[in-house]
Design an enzyme around this catalytic site. Structure first.
Site, PDB file in Angstrom:
ATOM      1  N   TRP A 189       0.516   2.589  -6.639  1.00 37.99           N
ATOM      2  CA  TRP A 189      -0.362   2.911  -7.765  1.00 37.99           C
ATOM      3  C   TRP A 189      -0.171   4.344  -8.218  1.00 37.99           C
ATOM      4  O   TRP A 189      -0.140   4.636  -9.414  1.00 37.99           O
ATOM      5  CB  TRP A 189      -1.813   2.618  -7.424  1.00 37.99           C
ATOM      6  CG  TRP A 189      -2.046   1.149  -7.301  1.00 37.99           C
ATOM      7  CD1 TRP A 189      -2.375   0.454  -6.170  1.00 37.99           C
ATOM      8  CD2 TRP A 189      -1.913   0.155  -8.339  1.00 37.99           C
ATOM      9  NE1 TRP A 189      -2.462  -0.885  -6.452  1.00 37.99           N
ATOM     10  CE2 TRP A 189      -2.186  -1.096  -7.760  1.00 37.99           C
ATOM     11  CE3 TRP A 189      -1.584   0.219  -9.698  1.00 37.99           C
ATOM     12  CZ2 TRP A 189      -2.148  -2.281  -8.501  1.00 37.99           C
ATOM     13  CZ3 TRP A 189      -1.542  -0.963 -10.430  1.00 37.99           C
ATOM     14  CH2 TRP A 189      -1.826  -2.196  -9.835  1.00 37.99           C
ATOM     15  N   ASP A 238      -7.886   8.250  -8.963  1.00 34.61           N
ATOM     16  CA  ASP A 238      -7.940   6.808  -9.143  1.00 34.61           C
ATOM     17  C   ASP A 238      -8.609   6.255  -7.890  1.00 34.61           C
ATOM     18  O   ASP A 238      -8.034   6.290  -6.808  1.00 34.61           O
ATOM     19  CB  ASP A 238      -6.510   6.260  -9.296  1.00 34.61           C
ATOM     20  CG  ASP A 238      -6.474   4.731  -9.322  1.00 34.61           C
ATOM     21  OD1 ASP A 238      -7.551   4.098  -9.321  1.00 34.61           O
ATOM     22  OD2 ASP A 238      -5.351   4.175  -9.344  1.00 34.61           O
ATOM     23  N   LYS A 295     -12.382  -4.495  -8.418  1.00 32.78           N
ATOM     24  CA  LYS A 295     -12.173  -4.434  -6.973  1.00 32.78           C
ATOM     25  C   LYS A 295     -13.513  -4.415  -6.227  1.00 32.78           C
ATOM     26  O   LYS A 295     -13.667  -5.063  -5.214  1.00 32.78           O
ATOM     27  CB  LYS A 295     -11.353  -3.199  -6.605  1.00 32.78           C
ATOM     28  CG  LYS A 295      -9.993  -3.146  -7.310  1.00 32.78           C
ATOM     29  CD  LYS A 295      -8.873  -3.747  -6.493  1.00 32.78           C
ATOM     30  CE  LYS A 295      -7.630  -4.048  -7.320  1.00 32.78           C
ATOM     31  NZ  LYS A 295      -6.982  -2.882  -7.920  1.00 32.78           N
TER      32      LYS A 295
HETATM   33  C1  LIG Z   1      -5.807  -2.503  -8.838  1.00 29.41           C
HETATM   34  C2  LIG Z   1      -5.495  -1.084  -8.948  1.00 29.41           C
HETATM   35  C3  LIG Z   1      -5.092  -0.497 -10.160  1.00 29.41           C
HETATM   36  C4  LIG Z   1      -4.880  -1.306 -11.423  1.00 29.41           C
HETATM   37  O1  LIG Z   1      -6.081  -1.714 -11.925  1.00 29.41           O
HETATM   38  P1  LIG Z   1      -6.195  -2.524 -13.301  1.00 29.41           P
HETATM   39  O2  LIG Z   1      -7.661  -2.472 -13.531  1.00 29.41           O
HETATM   40  O3  LIG Z   1      -5.665  -3.891 -13.029  1.00 29.41           O
HETATM   41  O4  LIG Z   1      -5.426  -1.805 -14.323  1.00 29.41           O
HETATM   42  C5  LIG Z   1      -4.868   0.855 -10.194  1.00 29.41           C
HETATM   43  N1  LIG Z   1      -5.018   1.617  -9.108  1.00 29.41           N
HETATM   44  C6  LIG Z   1      -5.393   1.104  -7.907  1.00 29.41           C
HETATM   45  C7  LIG Z   1      -5.548   2.000  -6.730  1.00 29.41           C
HETATM   46  C8  LIG Z   1      -5.637  -0.257  -7.799  1.00 29.41           C
HETATM   47  O5  LIG Z   1      -6.013  -0.774  -6.626  1.00 29.41           O
END
Ligand SMILES: *Cc1c(COP(=O)(O)O)cnc(C)c1O
Length: 365
Positions: A108, A177, A201
């Protein structure tokens, strides 16, 4: 109450979208056809209606309250998931004379850096590649250049199964993030300018990213990008610049109320620690049959990765676990192995049942 047998639900260990609290799903179901007697569903209603506005404002307030965001933070709900934030962040924060520093801790983080480099000057402050992304860096390993506007970190790498147990101490603001450990633990807000994550998530269905941003930062964001891409516009319009993802926000609202009802962030954090301890303790005590490949100090509380003695056994394990009612245990295709994602709504009993299944499997194989 045995919620499993009541509704025949499985234990969902998928990495996202995630399992949601049964209470929230049932509440949404009850209100789906006619929201509080309105004669129509919340997803059919104008996003300017007083019914929707109440949900919207309450959700924004609950997000700040439960996560403990200080008063000088604003919270935005933006479509495009965490992935759009990989672009929005540098577009808004990186003036031509400023650089973004990125901790490349896995899949990521790599994506975040790659997108930033399209719009701005962004560089690698640390890369875990030579160690196969099995740990996070300590502060003194970070190489920050002159003119750095922010340090971008990925608090929890969903695929690698590692997390920043302690956040870095740097003399530039951090942006993070936090998609896969969003609202699962208390965070040191004073270190951050922006904290973002996709909703699916830990918080609800897909369709939104939640962005916490320091209000003083909004005064200096780039005004020279399309309206939807501007943090200051989302802030000024209270995330109602255009039609928001009303169903996603409604579900997030119900999930946040569930979080509050079980004791808020502190209770959520305790649950996460308990779930992770049950799994890691079992893995560590399995005499190497199950093996967690990541640095112990950086083990994720949310995405618990493990290997079996062979890929054949892993395939068998995943197939048999599915039949036994454990969904989503296959590791990400880029790394293989197994992964149990234990997001906020996953009950402790789910992990206890999984460990019991793992033990039976070990004895039989
Ligand atoms: C799932 C995830 C993403 C991507 O998320 P989307 O909402 O599908 O764009 C980005 N960073 C991390 C750490 C993730 O687990």
């Amino acid at each position: 109450m045995d919620t499993m047998t009541k509704t025949k639900r499985v234990y969902n260990f998928g990495a996202g979208p995630c399992t949601l609290p049964l209470e929230a799903l049932e509440e949404a179901q009850k209100e789906l056809v006619s929201f509080k007697g309105a004669g129509m569903s919340i997803i059919e209603m104008s996003h300017r209606s007083k019914e929707y506005d109440a949900i919207h404002q309450e959700t924004l307030a609950l997000l700040k309250e439960i996560y403990g965001a200080p008063a000088d933070f604003d919270v935005l709900i933006v479509q495009g998931g965490a992935t759009l934030q990989f672009s929005m962040l540098p577009m808004n924060l990186l003036a031509p004379d400023k650089k973004g520093a990125y901790v490349v801790s896995g899949t990521w983080a790599k994506k975040a850096l790659k997108d930033a480099q399209i719009y701005a000057n962004a560089y690698t402050a640390w890369d875990g590649k030579s160690e196969n992304y099995t740990r996070m860096p300590s502060t003194n390993e970070l190489k920050l250049e002159e003119g750095t506007r922010y340090l971008h970190i990925t608090s929890n790498e969903t695929i690698g199964g590692i997390r920043f147990t302690d956040f870095p101490d740097v003399n530039v603001p951090m942006v993070a993030d936090m998609s896969s450990d969003f609202m699962s633990r208390a965070i040191p807000w004073e270190k951050f300018d922006v904290v973002y994550g996709g909703a699916q998530k830990n918080l609800g269905p897909a369709g939104a990213a939640i962005v916490f941003i320091r209000k003083s930062v909004l005064e200096h964001t780039n005004k020279n990008v399309g309206a939807y891409l501007r943090y200051d516009i989302h802030s000024e319009k209270e995330s109602l610049y255009n039609t928001p993802p009303v169903f996603t926000i409604h579900m997030i609202n119900l999930v946040l109320k569930w979080v509050k009802s079980i004791g808020g962030l502190a209770a959520i954090e305790k649950r996460a620690e308990k779930r992770a301890a049950i799994l890691y303790n079992y893995i560590d005590a399995s005499n190497g049959y199950y093996n967690c490949p990541v640095n112990k100090a950086n083990r994720s509380m949310m995405n618990i990765v493990f290997r079996l003695p062979s890929e054949e056994l892993e395939a068998k394990f995943i197939a048999e676990s599915k039949v036994a009612g454990f969904i989503g245990l296959k590791g990400h295709r880029s790394v293989g192995g197994c992964r149990a994602s234990c997001y906020n709504a996953l009950p402790i009993e789910g992990v206890e049942a999984l460990v019991s299944f793992m033990d039976t499997f070990k004895k039989a194989n």
